[in-house]
Design an enzyme around this catalytic site. Structure first.
Site, PDB file in Angstrom:
ATOM      1  N   GLU A  36      52.908  30.727  28.248  1.00 17.48           N
ATOM      2  CA  GLU A  36      51.560  30.271  28.606  1.00 17.48           C
ATOM      3  C   GLU A  36      51.477  28.748  28.652  1.00 17.48           C
ATOM      4  O   GLU A  36      50.799  28.185  29.511  1.00 17.48           O
ATOM      5  CB  GLU A  36      50.527  30.837  27.631  1.00 17.48           C
ATOM      6  N   TYR A 119      41.541  28.923  27.188  1.00 19.81           N
ATOM      7  CA  TYR A 119      42.286  29.849  28.043  1.00 19.81           C
ATOM      8  C   TYR A 119      43.572  30.315  27.355  1.00 19.81           C
ATOM      9  O   TYR A 119      43.850  31.520  27.277  1.00 19.81           O
ATOM     10  CB  TYR A 119      42.648  29.214  29.405  1.00 19.81           C
ATOM     11  N   ASP A 137      41.804  32.025  33.762  1.00 18.70           N
ATOM     12  CA  ASP A 137      42.627  31.009  34.411  1.00 18.70           C
ATOM     13  C   ASP A 137      42.172  30.852  35.863  1.00 18.70           C
ATOM     14  O   ASP A 137      41.219  31.516  36.314  1.00 18.70           O
ATOM     15  CB  ASP A 137      44.122  31.343  34.295  1.00 18.70           C
ATOM     16  N   CYS A 202      44.315  45.059  49.151  1.00 17.32           N
ATOM     17  CA  CYS A 202      43.667  44.864  47.848  1.00 17.32           C
ATOM     18  C   CYS A 202      43.103  46.178  47.307  1.00 17.32           C
ATOM     19  O   CYS A 202      42.374  46.885  48.013  1.00 17.32           O
ATOM     20  CB  CYS A 202      42.543  43.844  47.996  1.00 17.32           C
ATOM     21  N   CYS A 208      34.381  44.674  46.921  1.00 17.71           N
ATOM     22  CA  CYS A 208      34.423  43.208  46.862  1.00 17.71           C
ATOM     23  C   CYS A 208      33.204  42.602  47.561  1.00 17.71           C
ATOM     24  O   CYS A 208      32.996  42.792  48.762  1.00 17.71           O
ATOM     25  CB  CYS A 208      35.707  42.694  47.505  1.00 17.71           C
TER      26      CYS A 208
END
Ligand code: SF4
Length: 308
Positions: A36, A119, A137, A202, A208
């Protein structure tokens, strides 16, 4: 909370997730934490070999803490933003001294470690310990902005409302929430990219908001401009650090002058590296990675010159 997105996204992730070392079964919290920190400002493709080499050399926090900070800077190589290496060394030292060499699982304890913001603390708590946190993020924020609010891009920084929205989407079961978080992140990396989202591939296209609205363009001026690198102080700092990384001996002003022509910029970059703790000035006027010599107490007396 179960949303229309949860099932399709988790199913997609099960089939399409990349095989990354810090996601492998049995990976340690230290491996996740190192990944990370490296991923904060470096693409995955460059992080994979660096992470492998780092973990091979320092498989635990105590192993890293036992070496000088300068070795962390040297090992960091060309990943960029090398202060991350110093922060990682500081974190390893604290974890070794206070937590028995084991990365802590508590979000607030993680947040108090050097170089770990909201984060990264949420990511480590989620991905290493299976906890339930909103992991915001860049990729996640972009996906949620499109999917839920119908905007092409999120705002420059997360608002309280955005964080609440992200938390409201988390499945109730902590382990499932952690999977959801990494799945959204992966969707942003592989499908819902910033420049060319692959909406036809997707798993959540049906729900969406941005796609339903006809993929409206980003308002003028809202995007981020690509940053120039050539000729910047950042590039100069990278060159100077490379001189130190590539040699076991301290460097002289002449060594630095050999890699950067603009003397005023060189002096500025070198002062910045010293101020950041990435370079130690030595009593004899040379320079070393931190922990590789006796530090000079006074500032550099003069700017380096081509003849010095
Ligand atoms: S449908 Fe397109 S814009 Fe919406 S989340 Fe999927 S890839 Fe992103």
């Amino acid at each position: 909370m179960t949303t229309p997105y949860t099932g399709p996204l988790l199913g997609w992730y099960a089939c399409h997730a990349r095989d990354l070392p810090w996601r492998a079964p049995g990976t340690t919290p230290w491996s996740v934490l190192v990944s990370e920190i490296m991923l904060q400002q470096t693409p995955v493709a460059r992080v994979v070999p660096a992470h492998r080499d780092w973990l091979a050399r320092w498989p635990t926090p105590p192993a890293l803490a036992a070496e000088p900070a300068g070795e962390a800077v040297r090992q960091w190589g060309r990943l960029g933003y090398p202060r991350r290496a110093l922060r990682l060394h500081e974190t390893a030292t604290i974890v070794t001294a206070r937590y028995g060499g084991t990365v802590p699982a508590d979000f607030d304890v993680l947040l108090a470690l050097p170089g770990i913001g909201a984060y990264t603390a949420a990511a480590v708590a989620s991905f290493a310990f299976g906890q339930r946190h909103a992991v915001l993020d860049t990729n996640v924020r972009r996906v949620l902005a499109r999917l839920v609010t119908g905007r092409a891009r999120p705002a420059a920084t997360p608002s309280v409302a955005e964080r609440r929205m992200a938390e409201s989407l988390l499945p109730a079961e902590p382990a499932v929430a952690a999977q959801w978080s990494v799945a959204v992140m992966e969707l942003g990396a592989l499908v819902c990219s910033a420049a060319s989202p692959l909406c036809t591939a997707c798993p959540v296209a049906r729900d969406c908001a941005w796609l339903a609205a006809g993929r409206p363009a980003q308002p003028a001026g809202a995007g981020r401009r690509a940053q120039r690198y050539d000729g910047t102080d950042r590039q100069c700092r990278g060159r100077l650090l490379a001189v130190l990384r590539d040699s076991r001996a301290p460097a002289t002003d002449a060594d630095f002058c050999a890699v950067w022509a603009d003397q005023a910029q060189l002096a500025r970059a070198l002062d910045g590296l010293v101020a950041d703790g990435l370079v130690d000035p030595l009593p004899d006027g040379r320079y070393a990675l931190p922990g590789h010599g006796s530090r000079r107490s006074s500032p550099r007396p003069a700017q380096p010159t081509a003849s010095s």
